[in-house]
Design an enzyme around this catalytic site. Structure first.
Site, PDB file in Angstrom:
ATOM      1  N   ARG A  28      -1.649  -8.864   4.945  1.00  0.00           N
ATOM      2  CA  ARG A  28      -2.734 -10.523   4.156  1.00  0.00           C
ATOM      3  C   ARG A  28      -2.199 -11.296   5.470  1.00  0.00           C
ATOM      4  NH1 ARG A  28       0.370 -12.314  -1.908  1.00  0.00           N
ATOM      5  NH2 ARG A  28      -1.275 -10.676  -2.125  1.00  0.00           N
ATOM      6  N   ARG A  40      -0.523  -1.816  -9.569  1.00  0.00           N
ATOM      7  CA  ARG A  40      -1.003  -2.402  -8.397  1.00  0.00           C
ATOM      8  C   ARG A  40       0.120  -1.390  -7.914  1.00  0.00           C
ATOM      9  NH1 ARG A  40      -1.346  -7.028  -6.018  1.00  0.00           N
ATOM     10  NH2 ARG A  40      -1.826  -5.911  -4.302  1.00  0.00           N
ATOM     11  N   CYS A  42      -4.016 -11.816 -12.248  1.00  0.00           N
ATOM     12  CA  CYS A  42      -3.165 -10.631 -11.033  1.00  0.00           C
ATOM     13  C   CYS A  42      -1.712 -10.840 -11.168  1.00  0.00           C
ATOM     14  CB  CYS A  42      -4.432 -11.503 -10.327  1.00  0.00           C
ATOM     15  SG  CYS A  42      -4.288 -12.866  -9.442  1.00  0.00           S
ATOM     16  N   HIS A  90      -9.292  -9.621  -2.645  1.00  0.00           N
ATOM     17  CA  HIS A  90      -8.157  -9.080  -2.860  1.00  0.00           C
ATOM     18  C   HIS A  90      -8.648  -7.653  -3.579  1.00  0.00           C
ATOM     19  CE1 HIS A  90      -4.261  -8.796  -3.687  1.00  0.00           C
ATOM     20  NE2 HIS A  90      -3.990  -9.125  -4.411  1.00  0.00           N
ATOM     21  N   ASP A  95      -7.321 -16.422 -12.387  1.00  0.00           N
ATOM     22  CA  ASP A  95      -6.460 -16.822 -11.478  1.00  0.00           C
ATOM     23  C   ASP A  95      -5.847 -18.060 -12.052  1.00  0.00           C
ATOM     24  OD1 ASP A  95      -4.304 -16.017  -9.733  1.00  0.00           O
ATOM     25  OD2 ASP A  95      -6.592 -15.744  -8.378  1.00  0.00           O
ATOM     26  N   GLN A 127      -6.055  -5.485  -5.893  1.00  0.00           N
ATOM     27  CA  GLN A 127      -5.977  -5.868  -7.149  1.00  0.00           C
ATOM     28  C   GLN A 127      -6.901  -5.506  -7.577  1.00  0.00           C
ATOM     29  OE1 GLN A 127      -3.383  -8.043  -7.678  1.00  0.00           O
ATOM     30  NE2 GLN A 127      -4.310  -7.106  -9.919  1.00  0.00           N
TER      31      GLN A 127
HETATM   32  N1   CP Z   1      -1.155 -10.104  -7.374  1.00  0.00           N
HETATM   33  C1   CP Z   1      -0.964 -10.198  -6.329  1.00  0.00           C
HETATM   34  O1   CP Z   1      -1.062 -10.309  -5.547  1.00  0.00           O
HETATM   35  O2   CP Z   1       0.282 -10.917  -6.614  1.00  0.00           O
HETATM   36  P1   CP Z   1       1.237 -11.163  -4.509  1.00  0.00           P
HETATM   37  O3   CP Z   1       0.749 -12.429  -4.829  1.00  0.00           O
HETATM   38  O4   CP Z   1       3.317 -11.001  -5.857  1.00  0.00           O
HETATM   39  O5   CP Z   1       1.533  -9.733  -3.790  1.00  0.00           O
HETATM   40  N1  NVA Z   2      -6.061 -16.544  -5.603  1.00  0.00           N
HETATM   41  C1  NVA Z   2      -4.460 -16.938  -5.496  1.00  0.00           C
HETATM   42  C2  NVA Z   2      -4.628 -15.218  -5.550  1.00  0.00           C
HETATM   43  C3  NVA Z   2      -2.727 -15.120  -5.307  1.00  0.00           C
HETATM   44  C4  NVA Z   2      -2.641 -12.618  -5.398  1.00  0.00           C
HETATM   45  C5  NVA Z   2      -4.100 -16.919  -3.653  1.00  0.00           C
HETATM   46  O1  NVA Z   2      -4.979 -16.283  -3.215  1.00  0.00           O
HETATM   47  O2  NVA Z   2      -2.885 -17.167  -3.227  1.00  0.00           O
END
Ligand code: CP
Ligand code: NVA
Length: 309
Positions: A109, A294, A266, A136, A227, A139
């Site tokens: 990440r 997930r 998400c 992502h 989101d 997701q």
């Molecule tokens: N939706 C998602 O990726 O959640 P987290 O940021 O908690 O991993």
């Molecule tokens: N769009 C959000 C998704 C978190 C899972 C972010 O990038 O923070």
């Protein structure tokens, strides 16, 4: 041999994506009501190790990969990027060369999508994009699984995306190219979906409408998705909070969608901002299934990366 990286849904063939989603459905069905850490009967990743690197916060991604890897029979290690030598300037490429000698797959990440691409280019082990500023993809595998288990094949359905044209939105754009659903995206002009991704998906046959009118996008939609208005790394919070309220998903908005339309997010959600409590907690919300999925989705991705699908 080039490892099977899972970097974006746009890089998969239709058959590969379908195989991953079908595996996620099957893995879920095979362990209903089991204790969460019991290993699947076939233990397909027995003996395999996954490392996860986080440059940003996570709840779902971290836990789903960690428990998912255990369910597949493997082990996982979680690294906070700042406390590794990455935090002191070791390059992503050198980190990739080292980790891929020590583990069988790496999930990252990262703040910058380019860092994940650079990591993957130097890695002898498969690399999984666990969220970047661009996309992502993990997701969206879980989201498709959720839509299909609630409403059947996603092909032919209309998905409305309301709010920010962000990383999760980009992965929906990539999926629209592979799975024949209609995607309607409504965002403020300043926070539009990435034009290059929309153009590439359309060129590959995706049916995508983009605009600024949330009511037009949601009209008759089978699935409504939103989101956060402020993603990790966004610095213009005040401006965003002023721009997004017309895109909030509330009861009045949901009433415009198809009668039994699903609501997805998400998570984490900002209740009272992009989504009202009544929608999050209402009968059309599938967000908890989506979060659970997930695990099943990540297991299927891991299996694909390691040549088990
Ligand atoms: N939706 C998602 O990726 O959640 P987290 O940021 O908690 O991993
Ligand atoms: N769009 C959000 C998704 C978190 C899972 C972010 O990038 O923070």
């Amino acid at each position: 041999m080039t490892p099977r990286h899972f970097l974006d849904i746009s890089a998969l063939s239709r058959e590969e994506l379908r195989a991953i989603i079908d595996e996620a459905h099957a893995r879920k069905a095979a362990r209903i009501d089991w204790p969460k850490a019991r290993v699947d009967e076939d233990a397909p990743l027995d003996g395999y190790a996954l490392a996860m690197i986080f440059q940003k916060n996570s709840t779902r991604t971290r836990v789903s990969f960690e428990i998912g890897m255990r369910q597949l029979g493997g082990v996982s290690i979680v690294l906070d990027a700042a406390s590794t030598q990455l935090g002191r300037g070791e390059t992503v490429e050198d980190t990739a060369r080292v980790l891929s000698r020590m583990v069988d797959a790496v999930m990252i990440r990262a703040n910058s999508h380019q860092d994940v691409l650079d990591f993957a280019a130097a890695s002898d082990a498969p690399v999984i994009n666990g969220l970047t500023d661009l996309s992502h993809p993990c997701q969206i595998v879980a989201d498709i699984q959720t839509i299909e288990e609630r409403a059947g094949d996603i092909a032919g359905k209309t998905v409305a995306w309301l709010g920010d044209g962000n990383n999760v939105c980009t992965s929906f754009i990539h999926a629209a190219e592979k799975l024949d659903f209609k995607l309607r995206i409504a965002t403020p002009a300043k926070y539009a979906a990435r034009a290059q991704e929309v153009a590439a998906a359309r060129a590959a046959g995706a049916d995508i409408e983009v605009g600024a009118d949330a009511r037009a996008a949601i009209e008759g939609a089978d699935v409504v998705v939103t989101d956060t208005w402020v993603s990790m790394g966004d610095t213009d919070k005040e401006e965003r909070m002023a721009a997004f309220p017309p895109y909030a998903v509330n009861d009045e908005m949901m009433a415009r969608a198809a009668k039994d339309a699903l609501f997805l997010h998400c998570l984490p959600a900002h209740r009272g901002e992009e989504v009202a409590d009544s929608v999050m907690d209402g009968p059309q919300s599938a967000v908890w299934d989506e979060a659970e999925n997930r695990i099943h989705a990540q297991k299927a991705v891991l299996m694909w990366c390691l040549g088990k699908l």
